[in-house]
Design an enzyme around this catalytic site. Structure first.
Site, PDB file in Angstrom:
ATOM      1  N   ASP A   1       0.857  -1.186   0.000  1.00 36.11           N
ATOM      2  CA  ASP A   1       0.000   0.000   0.000  1.00 36.11           C
ATOM      3  C   ASP A   1       0.896   1.239   0.000  1.00 36.11           C
ATOM      4  O   ASP A   1       1.899   1.307   0.708  1.00 36.11           O
ATOM      5  CB  ASP A   1      -0.911  -0.005   1.234  1.00 36.11           C
ATOM      6  CG  ASP A   1      -2.048   0.983   1.109  1.00 36.11           C
ATOM      7  OD1 ASP A   1      -3.204   0.548   0.985  1.00 36.11           O
ATOM      8  OD2 ASP A   1      -1.776   2.219   1.116  1.00 36.11           O
TER       9      ASP A   1
ATOM     10  N   GLN B   1     -14.728   2.077   1.054  1.00 37.40           N
ATOM     11  CA  GLN B   1     -13.938   1.655  -0.110  1.00 37.40           C
ATOM     12  C   GLN B   1     -13.658   2.843  -1.008  1.00 37.40           C
ATOM     13  O   GLN B   1     -14.575   3.562  -1.411  1.00 37.40           O
ATOM     14  CB  GLN B   1     -14.691   0.567  -0.894  1.00 37.40           C
ATOM     15  CG  GLN B   1     -13.908   0.059  -2.093  1.00 37.40           C
ATOM     16  CD  GLN B   1     -14.589  -1.107  -2.807  1.00 37.40           C
ATOM     17  OE1 GLN B   1     -15.620  -1.591  -2.370  1.00 37.40           O
ATOM     18  NE2 GLN B   1     -14.005  -1.550  -3.898  1.00 37.40           N
TER      19      GLN B   1
ATOM     20  N   HIS C   1     -10.103  -5.364  -3.390  1.00 34.27           N
ATOM     21  CA  HIS C   1      -8.787  -5.545  -2.783  1.00 34.27           C
ATOM     22  C   HIS C   1      -8.951  -5.942  -1.333  1.00 34.27           C
ATOM     23  O   HIS C   1      -9.859  -5.488  -0.653  1.00 34.27           O
ATOM     24  CB  HIS C   1      -7.926  -4.282  -2.896  1.00 34.27           C
ATOM     25  CG  HIS C   1      -8.623  -3.015  -2.465  1.00 34.27           C
ATOM     26  ND1 HIS C   1      -9.563  -2.384  -3.243  1.00 34.27           N
ATOM     27  CD2 HIS C   1      -8.514  -2.288  -1.336  1.00 34.27           C
ATOM     28  CE1 HIS C   1     -10.002  -1.303  -2.610  1.00 34.27           C
ATOM     29  NE2 HIS C   1      -9.393  -1.233  -1.449  1.00 34.27           N
TER      30      HIS C   1
END
Ligand code: AMP
Length: 124
Positions: free
Chosen positions: A36, A101, A107
């Protein structure tokens, strides 16, 4: 079926097409895992299916069983490669507005590397 249409210009679709860079941890026929860009734990990796799925309900409704199994196995394999399996880790999917989200390609977040505390922070 999700109401929203899949947007092939979303950032994770671009990562899948290698149009923008990512620090890739793991890849197989069904999934891609990468760090990330704004980590919220010492280990914070995203695992995405290679297919064009908006979110978890869309994936559950439309993905062939082999893709679902492959995606779940890829999450476990990514955690193993990251070295967090023994100490433990958290897998999380945000879904829709209440889930928060942001990117409209399914994901799963893998968090680890420290004790992760409360599962759901207080609202507000
Ligand atoms: P979510 O809120 O579940 O949709 O999470 C989206 C995540 O994607 C956030 O944790 C972002 O930091 C992460 N993110 C956004 N753009 C990128 C990128 N280009 N590479 C890696 N992670 C990203």
């Amino acid at each position: 079926m999700a109401a929203q249409q899949y947007d092939p210009q979303n950032v994770f679709a671009k990562i899948l097409r290698r149009e923008i860079p990512a620090k890739i941890v793991y890849e197989d026929a069904h999934a891609l895992a990468f760090h990330d860009v704004r980590p919220q734990a010492p280990v914070h990796v995203l695992v995405i299916p290679k297919g064009a799925y908006l979110d978890w309900p869309d994936f559950a409704a439309r993905a062939p069983d082999a893709e679902i199994a492959g995606f779940l196995r890829a999450i476990a394999e990514t955690a193993r490669l990251l070295g967090v399996e023994a100490a433990g880790y958290r897998v999380l999917a945000n879904i829709g507005v209440d889930g928060g989200q942001e990117v409209p390609h399914l994901h799963m977040h893998i968090f680890g590397g420290r004790k992760l505390g409360r599962m759901v922070p207080q609202a507000g």
